[in-house]
Every structure is written in structure tokens, then in C-alpha cells.
Design a protein around this motif. Sequence first.
Motif, mmCIF file in Angstrom:
data_model
loop_
_atom_site.group_PDB
_atom_site.id
_atom_site.type_symbol
_atom_site.label_atom_id
_atom_site.label_comp_id
_atom_site.label_asym_id
_atom_site.label_seq_id
_atom_site.Cartn_x
_atom_site.Cartn_y
_atom_site.Cartn_z
ATOM 1 N N ILE A 7 -8.158 -1.221 -8.737
ATOM 2 C CA ILE A 7 -7.709 -0.224 -7.761
ATOM 3 C C ILE A 7 -6.382 -0.658 -7.141
ATOM 4 O O ILE A 7 -5.452 0.152 -6.991
ATOM 5 N N PHE A 8 -6.269 -1.936 -6.806
ATOM 6 C CA PHE A 8 -4.981 -2.430 -6.308
ATOM 7 C C PHE A 8 -3.891 -2.291 -7.373
ATOM 8 O O PHE A 8 -2.751 -1.919 -7.067
ATOM 9 N N MET A 9 -4.226 -2.565 -8.617
ATOM 10 C CA MET A 9 -3.245 -2.444 -9.700
ATOM 11 C C MET A 9 -2.821 -0.989 -9.886
ATOM 12 O O MET A 9 -1.634 -0.703 -10.108
ATOM 13 N N VAL B 33 4.657 -9.983 -4.952
ATOM 14 C CA VAL B 33 3.467 -10.824 -5.081
ATOM 15 C C VAL B 33 2.275 -10.136 -4.416
ATOM 16 O O VAL B 33 2.389 -9.621 -3.299
ATOM 17 N N LEU B 34 1.138 -10.128 -5.115
ATOM 18 C CA LEU B 34 -0.116 -9.629 -4.562
ATOM 19 C C LEU B 34 -1.141 -10.752 -4.618
ATOM 20 O O LEU B 34 -1.448 -11.274 -5.692
ATOM 21 N N LEU B 35 -1.675 -11.166 -3.460
ATOM 22 C CA LEU B 35 -2.725 -12.181 -3.382
ATOM 23 C C LEU B 35 -4.049 -11.455 -3.164
ATOM 24 O O LEU B 35 -4.274 -10.848 -2.117
ATOM 25 N N TYR B 36 -4.918 -11.527 -4.155
ATOM 26 C CA TYR B 36 -6.168 -10.764 -4.150
ATOM 27 C C TYR B 36 -7.325 -11.625 -3.663
ATOM 28 O O TYR B 36 -7.448 -12.801 -4.026
ATOM 29 N N THR C 283 5.788 0.015 -9.674
ATOM 30 C CA THR C 283 6.060 -1.322 -10.185
ATOM 31 C C THR C 283 6.269 -1.272 -11.694
ATOM 32 O O THR C 283 5.500 -0.637 -12.417
ATOM 33 N N PRO C 284 7.344 -1.907 -12.201
ATOM 34 C CA PRO C 284 7.642 -1.794 -13.629
ATOM 35 C C PRO C 284 6.740 -2.634 -14.525
ATOM 36 O O PRO C 284 6.648 -2.367 -15.731
#
Length: 409
Positions: A248-250, A204-207, A258-259
Motif C-alpha cells: 500500500i505504501f508502494m 527514503v521510506l523507512l517501513y 516516483t520513477p
Amino acid sequence: MTECPRIQPTDYCNEDLPRLSQPWWQNLPSHFHALPDHFLADNDTRWRIDYTASLDTVARTGLACMAGAAALPASLNFRQQKEERELVRFYQPFLESGDPQLFFSAPEQQPEIQYHPVSSYHFQPDDGQAHTLSFRSPFEAKNTALRERYRQHKRNGTAWAQYWKHHGEPRPTLIMIHGFVADPYWLNTRWLALPWFYKQGFDVLLYTLPFHGRRKGALAPFSGAQFFSQGMAMLNETFAHAIHDLRIFMNHLREGGTPAMGATGISLGGYTTGLLAALEKDLAFAIPNVPLVSIMDLMKSWFPVNLQFPLFHKVYDTDLAGLRKITALHSPLTWPCQMPASGRMIIGGAGDRFAPPKHTDLLRQHWNDCHVHWFPGNHLLHLDQGCYLRTMRDFMRDALAEKSIELSA
């Protein structure tokens, strides 16, 4: 186990809402903001919709007072009014190009991502690690006349996110984008049951959106105040910045192996999720939650912000369609969705009066009549949430399966 609500996708039956046609900013009726939202529902469900809608209206008025007070000083500056009219003309060629990538261009640099420990009150996974990520953003405003003004927001120049990663190989990642003023990680963790998604097997990424949280200016009255209070030209740049730093985070996640990635977001975050789906072809899924789609029409329905519209018309020397066009560059309705239909779903609140159901239905139309899951609550109170969480999980698993990716719990 929470039972599913008795609102079916076809129960939204607004016969007054026209089919979406382009350019949407000209073809939406001028009274779109005032159109009623009709649902076919039994008495119990109808009571819950009406009750939560009334609560939403009260809460919305309080937020509208805050947002309107923050925006008013800039609107009343007569020198800035003339300058603002000239600044917004810069963006029209980008809108008329038909290609969103010209304005929302991919980052040219990939800065080093810094990892920081999270505070003890944040989610701490037993089978992984949680970190706060940051980098100094290389974003530059597209409009050279605004670059120095944009650079002056020093705190906004650092991008932030929180990242939960399982031990071992990277998992498919759920990207979550918060709503207006609702940036705290702990709030979104609990509100949207993100630890539950983590336990289903997702990283999980909380942006954090620009001008929110640690990106808020030191003198801003509240988190997010500067997002909408600096004029429409700066708003265009703010959305460009939001997409730029998220990409940039992606890219960092892709480099880490990450798949797959998918996005969800609530309210303003749902709006941003819809925009991201028009830019990133390799998203596995996009699930806007109670999204808005037209900022000007939303403001028309918010008292007392709607009282400022005569001033908006004067500042930009245009009518409602013209105001919509000024903000259309970042609307999800403007650009074709780049994702396959199997990855598109929307969560809508039948009693939502912050971002009313008519906004959800317009996005549904634009996304080729994609699936909508309606719950009988409002923007803040998500009744029967357990059902839509399970629906989201199953939908996300199916979308990953389309890419031959298996989710390991």
C-alpha cells in the motif's frame, strides 16, 4: 576514506554446504544450523571476523532469552497446541500451488495515507521534507479462523512509515525494512547511514513491520515480541500483513510519481526484502543485509531457544523438515526471484552469528549466484561499512540505469 575489506565474494568456501535444491525444506541437511562457516582471509581480517563473531554470540544469547520467554507461554497451552496443528494445515495448499501471489495477494483497497510531522530528533533534510505516514490497514487474515484473533491487535492495525522526500519531482525511492526488535527510525537512520543515501539523490521510506514500534501491543513485553510468539499460523498471517501494508505504501509512492523503487532490509528486514523480491517485478533492486532464510534453522542455532525444539516437534507433530515446511510459505528460498539479475545483491557479515553466513550463501545460490559483498564484522558491528555503502550506491545506480533512470544528487 575507509578502505575496502580483504574479503572477496569467492572467499566464502563452505564445502560442507550443499547446493540448494527444491524443496529446500527437505533437502537441507538436518545439521545445517551447525555447519561451520569458512572464509579465506589474512591474519588481520581473520582476527576481526573471530572477535566480532564472539561478541555476536553473547548478544544473540540475550535476544534469544527474550524471544524464547515471550513464545513459551503460548507453546505450553495444551488446548492451543491442538488448535495450532489444525490451523497450519490451512496454508499447505498455498505453498503447494507454486504461486506466491495466491497467499500474498495484492491489496484490494488503497486507503488514504495520513501525513504527520516528525519529531525534532529525527532526520530533517535541508532540501526536502520528512513526514511520518500512516493508514488504517484493511488487511484481513487469510485464514478465517484467525480473523477475529488478528483483529484484536488494535494498535497493529495501523501501518506506519517515515518518508524523506526531496523538493521538486519525486526521486527513486529506497525502501528500508528494519530488523527484529530494531524498529526505531533514529536507530536505522544512523546504523545504515540513510541520510547519506538521501544525499546521493534517493528519497527514503523507512517501513515499520507488524507488532513493532507503534504497532506493538500495549501489554507486549518489548517491541516485536508478538511477531513470533503467537504460533506458526499467526506468523504466516503476520508476514502476509507485512507485505500487504508495504505494498500500500508502494502504491502510494507510484501514485505520487516516483520513477523507481528498490528495497533493502537488515536481518528480519532482509528476509522480508527477499520475499518482496519474489512478489514485485518492478523493483529496481533488492539488497538484503545480513539476511536469514530459514527461521527454524536459525532458531536451532540460538541458545536457549533451541531447547524448545522438543516442544515444537510435539506441538506440530512433525520433524525438522516438517517445521521448515510450515514456515516455508514466507521464506525467500521457496519462490523464484521476480527481479532481473542486475538488481540482486546481498550484504553479508563474515562474523555474523545472529544470521550466519551460510544463510546468505543459500540466498546467493537461490538468486542464481548473485553478487555478495562480505564485510569482516558481525550482525550488529558492521566493520568497513563505508565500503559496502559505496558498493550499494554504485550497484543501485547501475540498476536504475538498466531502467534508463538517472539519479540526481
